[in-house]
Scaffold this motif. Sequence first.
Motif, PDB file in Angstrom:
ATOM      1  N   THR A 265      -3.761   0.173  -5.170  1.00  0.00           N
ATOM      2  CA  THR A 265      -3.685  -0.675  -6.364  1.00  0.00           C
ATOM      3  C   THR A 265      -3.414  -2.125  -6.007  1.00  0.00           C
ATOM      4  O   THR A 265      -4.072  -3.042  -6.501  1.00  0.00           O
ATOM      5  N   TRP A 266      -2.433  -2.350  -5.096  1.00  0.00           N
ATOM      6  CA  TRP A 266      -2.078  -3.723  -4.742  1.00  0.00           C
ATOM      7  C   TRP A 266      -3.189  -4.408  -3.938  1.00  0.00           C
ATOM      8  O   TRP A 266      -3.437  -5.600  -4.102  1.00  0.00           O
ATOM      9  N   VAL A 267      -3.852  -3.651  -3.078  1.00  0.00           N
ATOM     10  CA  VAL A 267      -4.961  -4.220  -2.309  1.00  0.00           C
ATOM     11  C   VAL A 267      -6.069  -4.675  -3.251  1.00  0.00           C
ATOM     12  O   VAL A 267      -6.620  -5.780  -3.126  1.00  0.00           O
ATOM     13  N   LEU A 268      -6.406  -3.826  -4.230  1.00  0.00           N
ATOM     14  CA  LEU A 268      -7.467  -4.151  -5.182  1.00  0.00           C
ATOM     15  C   LEU A 268      -7.092  -5.359  -6.027  1.00  0.00           C
ATOM     16  O   LEU A 268      -7.906  -6.267  -6.236  1.00  0.00           O
ATOM     17  N   LEU A 269      -5.855  -5.397  -6.501  1.00  0.00           N
ATOM     18  CA  LEU A 269      -5.400  -6.522  -7.324  1.00  0.00           C
ATOM     19  C   LEU A 269      -5.434  -7.829  -6.544  1.00  0.00           C
ATOM     20  O   LEU A 269      -5.978  -8.839  -7.011  1.00  0.00           O
ATOM     21  N   ALA A 270      -4.880  -7.819  -5.331  1.00  0.00           N
ATOM     22  CA  ALA A 270      -4.838  -9.031  -4.508  1.00  0.00           C
ATOM     23  C   ALA A 270      -6.236  -9.508  -4.144  1.00  0.00           C
ATOM     24  O   ALA A 270      -6.520 -10.724  -4.135  1.00  0.00           O
ATOM     25  N   LEU A 302     -13.791  -9.879  -2.394  1.00  0.00           N
ATOM     26  CA  LEU A 302     -14.779  -8.948  -2.944  1.00  0.00           C
ATOM     27  C   LEU A 302     -15.029  -7.756  -2.010  1.00  0.00           C
ATOM     28  O   LEU A 302     -15.473  -6.702  -2.456  1.00  0.00           O
ATOM     29  N   GLY A 303     -14.727  -7.929  -0.726  1.00  0.00           N
ATOM     30  CA  GLY A 303     -15.013  -6.883   0.251  1.00  0.00           C
ATOM     31  C   GLY A 303     -14.175  -5.632   0.092  1.00  0.00           C
ATOM     32  O   GLY A 303     -14.556  -4.558   0.569  1.00  0.00           O
ATOM     33  N   CYS A 304     -13.041  -5.749  -0.563  1.00  0.00           N
ATOM     34  CA  CYS A 304     -12.172  -4.572  -0.737  1.00  0.00           C
ATOM     35  C   CYS A 304     -12.561  -3.734  -1.954  1.00  0.00           C
ATOM     36  O   CYS A 304     -12.367  -2.521  -1.972  1.00  0.00           O
ATOM     37  N   GLY A 305     -13.081  -4.389  -2.977  1.00  0.00           N
ATOM     38  CA  GLY A 305     -13.293  -3.724  -4.264  1.00  0.00           C
ATOM     39  C   GLY A 305     -14.289  -2.583  -4.237  1.00  0.00           C
ATOM     40  O   GLY A 305     -14.025  -1.507  -4.789  1.00  0.00           O
ATOM     41  N   GLN A 306     -15.446  -2.780  -3.588  1.00  0.00           N
ATOM     42  CA  GLN A 306     -16.500  -1.785  -3.656  1.00  0.00           C
ATOM     43  C   GLN A 306     -16.157  -0.456  -2.979  1.00  0.00           C
ATOM     44  O   GLN A 306     -16.297   0.604  -3.588  1.00  0.00           O
ATOM     45  N   PRO A 307     -15.717  -0.452  -1.707  1.00  0.00           N
ATOM     46  CA  PRO A 307     -15.401   0.851  -1.092  1.00  0.00           C
ATOM     47  C   PRO A 307     -14.267   1.588  -1.791  1.00  0.00           C
ATOM     48  O   PRO A 307     -14.300   2.812  -1.924  1.00  0.00           O
ATOM     49  N   LEU A 308     -13.258   0.847  -2.261  1.00  0.00           N
ATOM     50  CA  LEU A 308     -12.148   1.501  -2.950  1.00  0.00           C
ATOM     51  C   LEU A 308     -12.605   2.130  -4.260  1.00  0.00           C
ATOM     52  O   LEU A 308     -12.212   3.247  -4.602  1.00  0.00           O
ATOM     53  N   SER A 309     -13.455   1.428  -4.999  1.00  0.00           N
ATOM     54  CA  SER A 309     -13.930   1.971  -6.275  1.00  0.00           C
ATOM     55  C   SER A 309     -14.890   3.134  -6.052  1.00  0.00           C
ATOM     56  O   SER A 309     -14.927   4.082  -6.840  1.00  0.00           O
TER      57      SER A 309
END
Length: 378
Positions: A265-270, A302-309
């Motif tokens: 959650t924190w990684v995505l938010l940041a 933006l690089g974190c959002g796609q794989p996490l989702s």
Amino acid sequence: MVLKTVLLIVLGFQIMLNITRPLITLYASSLGAGTFDIGMLTAAYAFLPLIFAIHVGKIADRIGDRLPVLLGTVGTAVGMALPFALPTLGSLYASQIIVGVSHVFLIVSLQNILGHAATKENRDHYFSVFSMFVAGGGFIGPVIGGYLAEQYSYSLAFLAASVIGIMPFLFSFYMPAVRRKERTDVAPGMSGSLSLLKVSMLRKALASSALVLYSRDIFVAYFPLLAERAGISTSQIGWIIAIQGLAMILVRLFLSKLTVIMGRTWVLLASILTAGLSFLLLPAIEHVYGFYLLSALMGIGLGCGQPLSMTTTYNASPKDRTGEVLGLRLASNRLSQLIAPMIFGVVGSWGGLVSVFVMSGAILISGALLTRDKPSNV
């Protein structure tokens, strides 16, 4: 073997896609398109995928993934060849519509294959590596496209992208032709695709994914105009956009460790907040190195959002409906990619190019805050 084949296909596909994506705006502008036209052109890429994405996912669940991947690579190559054969604004619209639909067939099926090949324990890793190769295409493609357009012509860059399509097409024949089992028991109230949105985790994953995707598209569509006004050459514009792809690769190398340390959650938010702040600062920059820096920061965000989702979406899916849910995810992405360019096309024509970046940054920041959840390491 399956993982390597998927990675090679997505790399070739993303290279051909990203050779042309930054050039569409400049090509359209050279053909007389204004800010509003460019918004409509960007939206054309998302229109039919919005309608068909869920159906494509259902098809993949029923007939397997090899045929959709083959259709996606052939369709994309044909769409890329159109602006070379007929250099008009109309052919650019047709190209984007064809490429948009073809992209759905390919990307939903590749993600579905990957999800089935992975276990729950290594799925984050698989999707992270997949996203790295997507970002790799996002790094290589704009550099090739920028030089081809500057040294030769926009139309030749489209032809080169079409020819590169031979690579993913050939590798598609190595995909396993596995048919999924017929759907058995469906949970009460979960028979329709949209009913899946009752799952809170899935809703938040889809919203985060849509935020990331639309903002990437807005950057690729409107940044070349901003940079061109600042006197930056086409090849440099390609490099600046490519740096964003490189930053995405680098951050995804450490993504698994980041999620363990900070929680998903924190990684995505940041990450989304970082991208939003970068958007807000872009219009204030006039020097080329400032653009490089903000593009890299945006790529990290933006690089974190796609794989996490992707992982969250797959894990929250009923096991016999994974393709359908991945199609739903892509449909929500395309909805944002359809609506946002139309809105920003109007905003840009009224308030100027700067307003596009300011508004986009504000939406990213507010969206990140609205979709956050209680911190969790899961």
